[in-house]
Design a protein around this motif. Sequence first.
Motif, mmCIF file in Angstrom:
data_model
loop_
_atom_site.group_PDB
_atom_site.id
_atom_site.type_symbol
_atom_site.label_atom_id
_atom_site.label_comp_id
_atom_site.label_asym_id
_atom_site.label_seq_id
_atom_site.Cartn_x
_atom_site.Cartn_y
_atom_site.Cartn_z
ATOM 1 N N SER A 246 4.791 -1.153 14.614
ATOM 2 C CA SER A 246 6.126 -1.693 14.349
ATOM 3 C C SER A 246 6.157 -2.486 13.041
ATOM 4 N N ALA A 247 5.066 -3.188 12.725
ATOM 5 C CA ALA A 247 5.016 -3.965 11.482
ATOM 6 C C ALA A 247 4.986 -3.054 10.265
ATOM 7 N N ASP A 248 4.218 -1.961 10.362
ATOM 8 C CA ASP A 248 4.164 -1.021 9.245
ATOM 9 C C ASP A 248 5.501 -0.319 9.056
ATOM 10 N N LEU A 249 6.128 0.081 10.155
ATOM 11 C CA LEU A 249 7.425 0.746 10.059
ATOM 12 C C LEU A 249 8.486 -0.183 9.472
ATOM 13 N N SER A 250 8.396 -1.459 9.824
ATOM 14 C CA SER A 250 9.315 -2.444 9.251
ATOM 15 C C SER A 250 9.117 -2.539 7.744
ATOM 16 N N TYR A 251 7.850 -2.506 7.318
ATOM 17 C CA TYR A 251 7.586 -2.571 5.878
ATOM 18 C C TYR A 251 8.046 -1.288 5.184
ATOM 19 N N ALA A 252 7.932 -0.162 5.860
ATOM 20 C CA ALA A 252 8.457 1.079 5.288
ATOM 21 C C ALA A 252 9.949 0.945 5.002
ATOM 22 N N GLY A 253 10.663 0.295 5.905
ATOM 23 C CA GLY A 253 12.080 0.035 5.684
ATOM 24 C C GLY A 253 12.301 -0.858 4.478
ATOM 25 N N THR A 254 11.421 -1.844 4.310
ATOM 26 C CA THR A 254 11.515 -2.733 3.155
ATOM 27 C C THR A 254 11.335 -1.954 1.853
ATOM 28 N N LEU A 255 10.361 -1.039 1.832
ATOM 29 C CA LEU A 255 10.126 -0.223 0.642
ATOM 30 C C LEU A 255 11.338 0.640 0.311
ATOM 31 N N ILE A 256 11.894 1.284 1.336
ATOM 32 C CA ILE A 256 13.037 2.160 1.104
ATOM 33 C C ILE A 256 14.246 1.360 0.637
ATOM 34 N N GLN A 257 14.486 0.204 1.255
ATOM 35 C CA GLN A 257 15.620 -0.621 0.843
ATOM 36 C C GLN A 257 15.471 -1.094 -0.596
ATOM 37 N N ALA A 258 14.249 -1.474 -0.978
ATOM 38 C CA ALA A 258 14.007 -1.930 -2.347
ATOM 39 C C ALA A 258 14.234 -0.788 -3.339
ATOM 40 N N ALA A 259 13.727 0.402 -3.004
ATOM 41 C CA ALA A 259 13.912 1.557 -3.878
ATOM 42 C C ALA A 259 15.391 1.931 -3.969
ATOM 43 N N PHE A 260 16.085 1.859 -2.854
ATOM 44 C CA PHE A 260 17.500 2.216 -2.809
ATOM 45 C C PHE A 260 18.334 1.270 -3.675
ATOM 46 N N SER A 261 18.061 -0.017 -3.562
ATOM 47 C CA SER A 261 18.848 -1.016 -4.283
ATOM 48 C C SER A 261 18.373 -1.227 -5.716
ATOM 49 N N GLY A 262 17.137 -0.760 -6.014
ATOM 50 C CA GLY A 262 16.579 -1.003 -7.332
ATOM 51 C C GLY A 262 16.166 -2.446 -7.531
ATOM 52 N N LYS A 263 15.882 -3.140 -6.437
ATOM 53 C CA LYS A 263 15.505 -4.548 -6.488
ATOM 54 C C LYS A 263 14.003 -4.666 -6.310
ATOM 55 N N PRO A 264 13.273 -5.163 -7.313
ATOM 56 C CA PRO A 264 11.809 -5.242 -7.220
ATOM 57 C C PRO A 264 11.348 -6.136 -6.072
ATOM 58 N N LEU A 265 10.235 -5.739 -5.487
ATOM 59 C CA LEU A 265 9.578 -6.561 -4.478
ATOM 60 C C LEU A 265 8.615 -7.528 -5.165
ATOM 61 N N PRO A 266 8.192 -8.585 -4.465
ATOM 62 C CA PRO A 266 7.183 -9.482 -5.066
ATOM 63 C C PRO A 266 5.955 -8.691 -5.489
ATOM 64 N N HIS A 267 5.393 -9.037 -6.648
ATOM 65 C CA HIS A 267 4.228 -8.302 -7.142
ATOM 66 C C HIS A 267 3.200 -9.275 -7.724
ATOM 67 N N PHE A 268 1.994 -8.788 -7.882
ATOM 68 C CA PHE A 268 0.912 -9.617 -8.409
ATOM 69 C C PHE A 268 1.132 -9.895 -9.895
#
Length: 268
Positions: A246-268
């Motif tokens: 469930s945690a991985d699937l939730s993160y998959a949603g985060t990746l798709i939402q970020a890609a969809f919106s064009g909003k960068p995720l936190p990065h190193f």
Amino acid sequence: MHLRTLYRTRVTWALATTAMLALASVFTGCGAAPMPSQQMTTPQAGNFAQAVLLFSGTGTSPSDVSAVEAILKGLGLAFTTVNSTQLDAMTQAQLASYKLLIIPGGNSITIGTNLSTAATANIRNAVTQDGLHYLGICAGAFFGGSSIYNGVDLTSGVFFNFFADENKGIHKEPLTIAFPNNTALQMYWEDGPQLSGWGSVVGEFPDGTPAITEGNSGKGFVMLTGIHAEAPASWRTGMNFTTPVSADLSYAGTLIQAAFSGKPLPHF
């Protein structure tokens, strides 16, 4: 289960010859056997500015297409699937009428060689010139980079190697992916790339190489991932994960939402 090619030679751009580039671009990506083309009506340009175009054509893994569909449905994002013939027939304008193109896992060589060079040029131009966003998952990440097998090259000539465990004869396993907020998730990996040389690093493999990267390609936002956050529980058979699915699937949603919106995720 699927075709595999071995990549053993690492080259620098300064010394690369055409032959070396050919070796460097032998990527199979991850997933199962190629998916047969579906019989559908070719999508037309229209009111798709808030929709996702999901590639399900030759070379993709049917189970990964289904896994991505499940995440999209959970997020409530409208999407259209398109096979190789249909994608070949789409114009740059039709592609640009969508918000996000997702290329899932499978075999990147088969994906690329079953599309025309005009199709990959239209994808690249729709991203760089028109602002279409792109999410490449495993084989889709290989395909999104530079490859002699008709890659899209959203990375300005950067190509990707397999994650190091491929060279140890390991083809699928759970891997702990580190994130910049001092958290980690154990995720499913299968013959996927490490993404050195392009973009900002969102997640790292255990050896410190990039597992997830993001960045702009012209006007478009691009996210590439060498792991399968969207992997369902059935993919975990015979493997031990410390992170619940469930945690991985939730993160998959985060990746798709970020890609969809064009909003960068936190990065190193």
